[in-house]
Design an enzyme around this catalytic site. Structure first.
Site, PDB file in Angstrom:
ATOM      1  N   ASP A   1       1.278  -1.621   0.084  1.00  0.00           N
ATOM      2  CA  ASP A   1       0.199  -0.201  -0.142  1.00  0.00           C
ATOM      3  C   ASP A   1       0.504   1.410  -0.055  1.00  0.00           C
ATOM      4  OD1 ASP A   1       0.722   0.175   2.000  1.00  0.00           O
ATOM      5  OD2 ASP A   1      -1.413   0.260   3.572  1.00  0.00           O
ATOM      6  N   HIS A   2       0.377   2.324  -0.004  1.00  0.00           N
ATOM      7  CA  HIS A   2       1.373   3.748  -0.362  1.00  0.00           C
ATOM      8  C   HIS A   2       2.486   3.619   1.575  1.00  0.00           C
ATOM      9  CE1 HIS A   2      -2.665   3.404   2.305  1.00  0.00           C
ATOM     10  NE2 HIS A   2      -1.780   4.835   3.817  1.00  0.00           N
TER      11      HIS A   2
ATOM     12  N   CYS B   1       3.268  -3.199   4.154  1.00  0.00           N
ATOM     13  CA  CYS B   1       2.452  -1.808   4.990  1.00  0.00           C
ATOM     14  C   CYS B   1       2.844  -1.174   5.467  1.00  0.00           C
ATOM     15  CB  CYS B   1       0.978  -2.844   4.660  1.00  0.00           C
ATOM     16  SG  CYS B   1       0.824  -3.670   6.172  1.00  0.00           S
ATOM     17  N   GLY B   2       2.294  -0.675   6.062  1.00  0.00           N
ATOM     18  CA  GLY B   2       2.513   0.185   7.445  1.00  0.00           C
ATOM     19  C   GLY B   2       3.744  -0.640   8.695  1.00  0.00           C
ATOM     20  N   THR B   3       2.786  -1.928   8.712  1.00  0.00           N
ATOM     21  CA  THR B   3       2.992  -2.334  10.106  1.00  0.00           C
ATOM     22  C   THR B   3       3.028  -3.875   9.392  1.00  0.00           C
ATOM     23  OG1 THR B   3       0.800  -3.337  10.541  1.00  0.00           O
ATOM     24  CG2 THR B   3       1.946  -1.328  11.887  1.00  0.00           C
ATOM     25  N   GLY B   4       2.784  -4.262   7.902  1.00  0.00           N
ATOM     26  CA  GLY B   4       2.709  -5.823   7.632  1.00  0.00           C
ATOM     27  C   GLY B   4       1.714  -6.211   8.178  1.00  0.00           C
TER      28      GLY B   4
ATOM     29  N   GLY C   1      -1.274  -5.702   8.873  1.00  0.00           N
ATOM     30  CA  GLY C   1      -2.660  -5.914   8.092  1.00  0.00           C
ATOM     31  C   GLY C   1      -2.524  -6.920   6.325  1.00  0.00           C
TER      32      GLY C   1
ATOM     33  N   HIS D   1      10.009 -24.089   9.691  1.00  0.00           N
ATOM     34  CA  HIS D   1       9.190 -25.079  10.378  1.00  0.00           C
ATOM     35  C   HIS D   1       8.001 -24.781  10.252  1.00  0.00           C
ATOM     36  CE1 HIS D   1      11.407 -25.571  14.896  1.00  0.00           C
ATOM     37  NE2 HIS D   1      12.448 -25.649  13.840  1.00  0.00           N
ATOM     38  N   ASN D   2       7.155 -23.567   9.437  1.00  0.00           N
ATOM     39  CA  ASN D   2       5.730 -23.368   9.246  1.00  0.00           C
ATOM     40  C   ASN D   2       5.772 -23.119   7.753  1.00  0.00           C
ATOM     41  OD1 ASN D   2       6.749 -20.865  11.283  1.00  0.00           O
ATOM     42  ND2 ASN D   2       5.352 -22.750  12.324  1.00  0.00           N
TER      43      ASN D   2
ATOM     44  N   ARG E   1       6.960   1.044   7.573  1.00  0.00           N
ATOM     45  CA  ARG E   1       6.979   2.400   8.556  1.00  0.00           C
ATOM     46  C   ARG E   1       8.308   1.382  10.133  1.00  0.00           C
ATOM     47  NH1 ARG E   1       1.157   3.971   8.443  1.00  0.00           N
ATOM     48  NH2 ARG E   1       1.124   5.411   6.704  1.00  0.00           N
TER      49      ARG E   1
ATOM     50  N   ARG F   1       8.733 -34.240  11.186  1.00  0.00           N
ATOM     51  CA  ARG F   1       7.456 -33.805  12.239  1.00  0.00           C
ATOM     52  C   ARG F   1       6.493 -32.372  12.231  1.00  0.00           C
ATOM     53  NH1 ARG F   1      12.246 -31.888  14.492  1.00  0.00           N
ATOM     54  NH2 ARG F   1      11.656 -29.988  15.904  1.00  0.00           N
ATOM     55  N   HIS F   2       7.397 -31.172  11.199  1.00  0.00           N
ATOM     56  CA  HIS F   2       6.712 -29.337  10.831  1.00  0.00           C
ATOM     57  C   HIS F   2       5.182 -30.491   9.862  1.00  0.00           C
ATOM     58  CE1 HIS F   2       9.710 -28.159  13.745  1.00  0.00           C
ATOM     59  NE2 HIS F   2      10.256 -28.580  12.847  1.00  0.00           N
TER      60      HIS F   2
ATOM     61  N   ARG G   1       2.267 -30.697  10.958  1.00  0.00           N
ATOM     62  CA  ARG G   1       1.743 -29.344  11.658  1.00  0.00           C
ATOM     63  C   ARG G   1       0.942 -28.547  10.574  1.00  0.00           C
ATOM     64  NH1 ARG G   1       6.620 -29.373  15.685  1.00  0.00           N
ATOM     65  NH2 ARG G   1       5.737 -31.312  17.033  1.00  0.00           N
TER      66      ARG G   1
HETATM   67  C1  RB5 Z   1      -2.236   3.008   6.774  1.00  0.00           C
HETATM   68  O1  RB5 Z   1      -2.174   3.992   7.268  1.00  0.00           O
HETATM   69  C2  RB5 Z   1      -1.979   1.209   7.742  1.00  0.00           C
HETATM   70  O2  RB5 Z   1      -3.083   0.842   8.336  1.00  0.00           O
HETATM   71  C3  RB5 Z   1      -1.871   0.056   7.140  1.00  0.00           C
HETATM   72  O3  RB5 Z   1      -0.307   0.153   5.250  1.00  0.00           O
HETATM   73  C4  RB5 Z   1      -1.095  -1.064   7.532  1.00  0.00           C
HETATM   74  O4  RB5 Z   1      -0.129  -0.786   8.685  1.00  0.00           O
HETATM   75  C5  RB5 Z   1      -2.716  -1.664   8.345  1.00  0.00           C
HETATM   76  O5  RB5 Z   1      -2.163  -2.999   8.730  1.00  0.00           O
END
Ligand code: RB5
Length: 157
Positions: free
Chosen positions: A8-9, A65-68, A70, A98-99, A109, A132-133, A136
């Site tokens: 995303d942005h 994304c900002g946090t990865g 979402g 493992h996964n 961010r 074993r993985h 699972r």
């Molecule tokens: C966008 O502001 C932010 O919410 C998105 O990039 C992401 O971090 C969501 O999980």
């Protein structure tokens, strides 16, 4: 490898960096967007990359994304996808071993470009250990079968 990337942005800048890093390493990279820092909705891009991974069109995918977070949540709604949000290369190794994680999500961010390169390297160069993985991971797939559209807890709805 054929690798689909998307963001995303908030993840645009890091996605561009990872994309050129992967291209320089000789990978076949498909960029599903976004292509600017104009505000967009991350699930739209998560769906494109996750579908490509689930269908086998992509060997793997990278979503930013900002946090990865979402991106991770949205991608994991697609059956067959095991998306992991990673901020530490060591955990990229574990997610593969493992996964059998097949899609990487990054926090634009919170993760600097050099750390992202190390995470991507670890993710792409580590094999699933199996053993074993395997059992699972198969149980995760069984959960997906039980909760597929129109079916709730094994019963038609
Ligand atoms: C966008 O502001 C932010 O919410 C998105 O990039 C992401 O971090 C969501 O999980």
């Amino acid at each position: 490898m054929r690798i689909f990337v998307g963001s995303d942005h908030a993840g645009f800048s890091l996605k561009e960096h990872v994309k050129s890093y992967l291209e320089r390493a000789g990978h076949d990279v498909v960029d599903v967007g976004t292509h600017s820092e104009d505000s967009v909705d991350y699930p739209d891009y998560a769906l494109k990359v996750a579908r490509a991974v689930a269908s086998g069109e992509a060997d793997t995918g990278v979503l930013v994304c900002g946090t990865g977070l979402g991106m991770q949540i949205a991608a994991n709604k697609v059956r067959g996808v095991r998306a992991v949000q990673i901020m530490d290369p060591e955990l990229a190794v574990m997610a593969r071993k493992h996964n059998n994680a097949n899609l990487l999500t990054l926090a634009g961010r919170y993760t600097d470009p050099q750390t992202a390169e190390r995470i991507v390297d670890a993710f792409l160069s580590t094999a699933f250990e199996g053993g074993r993985h395997e059992r699972r991971v198969e149980k995760i797939a069984a959960i997906e079968q039980e909760y597929r559209p129109g079916i709730t807890q094994g019963k038609e709805s």
